[in-house]
Design a protein around this motif. Sequence first.
Motif, PDB file in Angstrom:
ATOM      1  N   GLU A  27     -58.366-122.009 -69.991  1.00 54.09           N
ATOM      2  CA  GLU A  27     -58.326-123.392 -69.498  1.00 54.09           C
ATOM      3  C   GLU A  27     -59.516-123.732 -68.600  1.00 54.09           C
ATOM      4  O   GLU A  27     -59.665-124.878 -68.194  1.00 54.09           O
ATOM      5  CB  GLU A  27     -57.001-123.632 -68.739  1.00 54.09           C
ATOM      6  CG  GLU A  27     -55.819-123.697 -69.707  1.00 54.09           C
ATOM      7  CD  GLU A  27     -54.523-124.075 -69.023  1.00 54.09           C
ATOM      8  OE1 GLU A  27     -54.251-123.491 -67.951  1.00 54.09           O
ATOM      9  OE2 GLU A  27     -53.792-124.929 -69.544  1.00 54.09           O
ATOM     10  N   GLN A  28     -60.359-122.726 -68.316  1.00 57.47           N
ATOM     11  CA  GLN A  28     -61.515-122.977 -67.438  1.00 57.47           C
ATOM     12  C   GLN A  28     -62.804-123.086 -68.246  1.00 57.47           C
ATOM     13  O   GLN A  28     -63.733-122.283 -68.074  1.00 57.47           O
ATOM     14  CB  GLN A  28     -61.618-121.862 -66.389  1.00 57.47           C
ATOM     15  CG  GLN A  28     -60.428-121.872 -65.424  1.00 57.47           C
ATOM     16  CD  GLN A  28     -60.283-120.592 -64.642  1.00 57.47           C
ATOM     17  OE1 GLN A  28     -61.019-119.633 -64.875  1.00 57.47           O
ATOM     18  NE2 GLN A  28     -59.330-120.547 -63.725  1.00 57.47           N
ATOM     19  N   GLY A  29     -62.844-124.003 -69.200  1.00 57.18           N
ATOM     20  CA  GLY A  29     -64.095-124.315 -69.900  1.00 57.18           C
ATOM     21  C   GLY A  29     -64.430-123.427 -71.085  1.00 57.18           C
ATOM     22  O   GLY A  29     -65.576-123.378 -71.527  1.00 57.18           O
ATOM     23  N   ARG A  56     -50.126-119.483 -79.044  1.00 57.31           N
ATOM     24  CA  ARG A  56     -50.194-119.758 -77.611  1.00 57.31           C
ATOM     25  C   ARG A  56     -51.490-120.468 -77.236  1.00 57.31           C
ATOM     26  O   ARG A  56     -51.523-121.272 -76.310  1.00 57.31           O
ATOM     27  CB  ARG A  56     -50.132-118.441 -76.796  1.00 57.31           C
ATOM     28  CG  ARG A  56     -48.839-117.649 -76.878  1.00 57.31           C
ATOM     29  CD  ARG A  56     -47.693-118.366 -76.194  1.00 57.31           C
ATOM     30  NE  ARG A  56     -46.392-117.845 -76.603  1.00 57.31           N
ATOM     31  CZ  ARG A  56     -45.872-117.919 -77.818  1.00 57.31           C
ATOM     32  NH1 ARG A  56     -46.531-118.499 -78.812  1.00 57.31           N
ATOM     33  NH2 ARG A  56     -44.673-117.446 -78.085  1.00 57.31           N
ATOM     34  N   LEU A  57     -52.580-120.138 -77.957  1.00 57.72           N
ATOM     35  CA  LEU A  57     -53.912-120.630 -77.555  1.00 57.72           C
ATOM     36  C   LEU A  57     -54.217-122.024 -78.112  1.00 57.72           C
ATOM     37  O   LEU A  57     -54.849-122.843 -77.430  1.00 57.72           O
ATOM     38  CB  LEU A  57     -54.991-119.638 -78.010  1.00 57.72           C
ATOM     39  CG  LEU A  57     -55.005-118.293 -77.262  1.00 57.72           C
ATOM     40  CD1 LEU A  57     -55.837-117.257 -78.000  1.00 57.72           C
ATOM     41  CD2 LEU A  57     -55.557-118.492 -75.845  1.00 57.72           C
ATOM     42  N   LYS A  58     -53.801-122.269 -79.340  1.00 57.45           N
ATOM     43  CA  LYS A  58     -54.117-123.562 -79.990  1.00 57.45           C
ATOM     44  C   LYS A  58     -53.739-124.772 -79.124  1.00 57.45           C
ATOM     45  O   LYS A  58     -54.555-125.703 -78.996  1.00 57.45           O
ATOM     46  CB  LYS A  58     -53.390-123.632 -81.348  1.00 57.45           C
ATOM     47  CG  LYS A  58     -54.086-122.842 -82.461  1.00 57.45           C
ATOM     48  CD  LYS A  58     -54.923-123.752 -83.348  1.00 57.45           C
ATOM     49  CE  LYS A  58     -55.703-122.994 -84.396  1.00 57.45           C
ATOM     50  NZ  LYS A  58     -54.864-122.560 -85.520  1.00 57.45           N
ATOM     51  N   PRO A  59     -52.527-124.792 -78.508  1.00 58.13           N
ATOM     52  CA  PRO A  59     -52.144-125.966 -77.692  1.00 58.13           C
ATOM     53  C   PRO A  59     -53.094-126.238 -76.535  1.00 58.13           C
ATOM     54  O   PRO A  59     -53.099-127.334 -75.978  1.00 58.13           O
ATOM     55  CB  PRO A  59     -50.750-125.604 -77.164  1.00 58.13           C
ATOM     56  CG  PRO A  59     -50.232-124.567 -78.103  1.00 58.13           C
ATOM     57  CD  PRO A  59     -51.424-123.814 -78.583  1.00 58.13           C
ATOM     58  N   LEU A  60     -53.906-125.222 -76.159  1.00 57.33           N
ATOM     59  CA  LEU A  60     -54.835-125.425 -75.036  1.00 57.33           C
ATOM     60  C   LEU A  60     -56.116-126.122 -75.494  1.00 57.33           C
ATOM     61  O   LEU A  60     -57.039-126.303 -74.718  1.00 57.33           O
ATOM     62  CB  LEU A  60     -55.168-124.075 -74.387  1.00 57.33           C
ATOM     63  CG  LEU A  60     -53.966-123.240 -73.920  1.00 57.33           C
ATOM     64  CD1 LEU A  60     -54.425-121.901 -73.372  1.00 57.33           C
ATOM     65  CD2 LEU A  60     -53.161-124.000 -72.870  1.00 57.33           C
ATOM     66  N   GLY A  61     -56.191-126.449 -76.809  1.00 58.31           N
ATOM     67  CA  GLY A  61     -57.343-127.193 -77.319  1.00 58.31           C
ATOM     68  C   GLY A  61     -58.574-126.341 -77.525  1.00 58.31           C
ATOM     69  O   GLY A  61     -59.702-126.831 -77.480  1.00 58.31           O
ATOM     70  N   VAL A  62     -58.384-125.025 -77.769  1.00 60.39           N
ATOM     71  CA  VAL A  62     -59.522-124.127 -77.938  1.00 60.39           C
ATOM     72  C   VAL A  62     -59.575-123.702 -79.409  1.00 60.39           C
ATOM     73  O   VAL A  62     -58.546-123.642 -80.089  1.00 60.39           O
ATOM     74  CB  VAL A  62     -59.353-122.904 -77.003  1.00 60.39           C
ATOM     75  CG1 VAL A  62     -58.221-122.005 -77.458  1.00 60.39           C
ATOM     76  CG2 VAL A  62     -60.630-122.102 -76.870  1.00 60.39           C
ATOM     77  N   THR A  63     -60.788-123.461 -79.930  1.00 58.23           N
ATOM     78  CA  THR A  63     -60.926-122.927 -81.280  1.00 58.23           C
ATOM     79  C   THR A  63     -60.553-121.455 -81.272  1.00 58.23           C
ATOM     80  O   THR A  63     -61.061-120.704 -80.440  1.00 58.23           O
ATOM     81  CB  THR A  63     -62.393-123.070 -81.762  1.00 58.23           C
ATOM     82  OG1 THR A  63     -62.782-124.428 -81.627  1.00 58.23           O
ATOM     83  CG2 THR A  63     -62.540-122.629 -83.207  1.00 58.23           C
TER      84      THR A  63
END
Lengths: 196, 196
Positions: A131-133, A157-164
């Motif tokens: 979540e830090q960039g 778990r990671l996809k919802p954080l908007g990361v590829t």
Amino acid sequence: MGGPEIERLIGLLAKLPGMGPRSARRAALRMLQQPDTRMLPLATALADAARAVKPCSVCGNLDSQDPCAICGDSRRDRSVICVVEGVGDLWALERASVFHGLYHVLGGTLSALSGVGPEDLNVTPLLVRVEQGVTEVILALGATVDGATTAHWLTDRLKPLGVTVTRVAQGVPIGGALDVLDDGTLAAALRARRPS
Amino acid sequence: MGGPEIERLIGLLAKLPGMGPRSARRAALRMLQQPDTRMLPLATALADAARAVKPCSVCGNLDSQDPCAICGDSRRDRSVICVVEGVGDLWALERASVFHGLYHVLGGTLSALSGVGPEDLNVTPLLVRVEQGVTEVILALGATVDGATTAHWLTDRLKPLGVTVTRVAQGVPIGGALDVLDDGTLAAALRARRPS
């Protein structure tokens, strides 16, 4: 056969990965013949490393500085995190000098059989870091059932954080002949075929 | 990749017989993950052994007591001395529990190629020991050219002292198939044939 000191030394050496009773005896004998040049330096190196080396509080790498040399290196790309199972995988990638982002050591994989659940892995700090960039998380987990399960679970778990989220490719190892590969690798290599 | 302590430890582990850079990295990693249960005990064992273990002033065996446990064992037959090249050979014979006399470690073999002469070997103390009530000297040297040369040379020195000098037999190793043996071993086994 030489007193308790030698027996104890051989017993401990034999427990090292790749060593057995026979090679432990050979190693002990070789060292005993040069105690000052071989044995005491190793004793010192072991004690120094045991004292100095700690897991990095950011990524879980082992280093004598915290954050580790990789996390502390300003030239590394802080927008990409490569997730590995263990420090040995991190070392292997560093030796190959192919990745210039940061790492995150998971400390294992989910395993129903061994009773390893999400709470046993270094997951929450990863979500906080992402979540830090961070823009991409590369999952470099083993091509095993547990590795695949863990990759799937982490992706959710990671996809919802908007990361590829990406995974390392599976296929024919460089330098590998096809006829010695197992069926699973051949199937994976065929499925993931690319335009030539 | 983890600071100078880890690099140094891996470098020293890789120099152990039977280890290479890859197994040294694996061993270092395994130990670093359990510093208190694996690393510090090994460091202590190495330092203890380096401090305590010395060559036996009688036979040349390595032990933390002097004379060594074998030379000091009153149950052993003091009339027979088995001459070996190195401490590793002595350990191998002790593991087999087939010899109940005393040993003498020569510290090598004569070798014109490597420039090892009689003065480089632990010979004079052997001659002194033989004159103190020894009836048989068994030469358990390697079945190499240098081993045979040394056995021949030692026989010439020992015979005038009125002692029986024997050599360990050469032949087919127990459990060994004939078709994988070298010509020299086959020839020796045939020459030394015995009534069945």
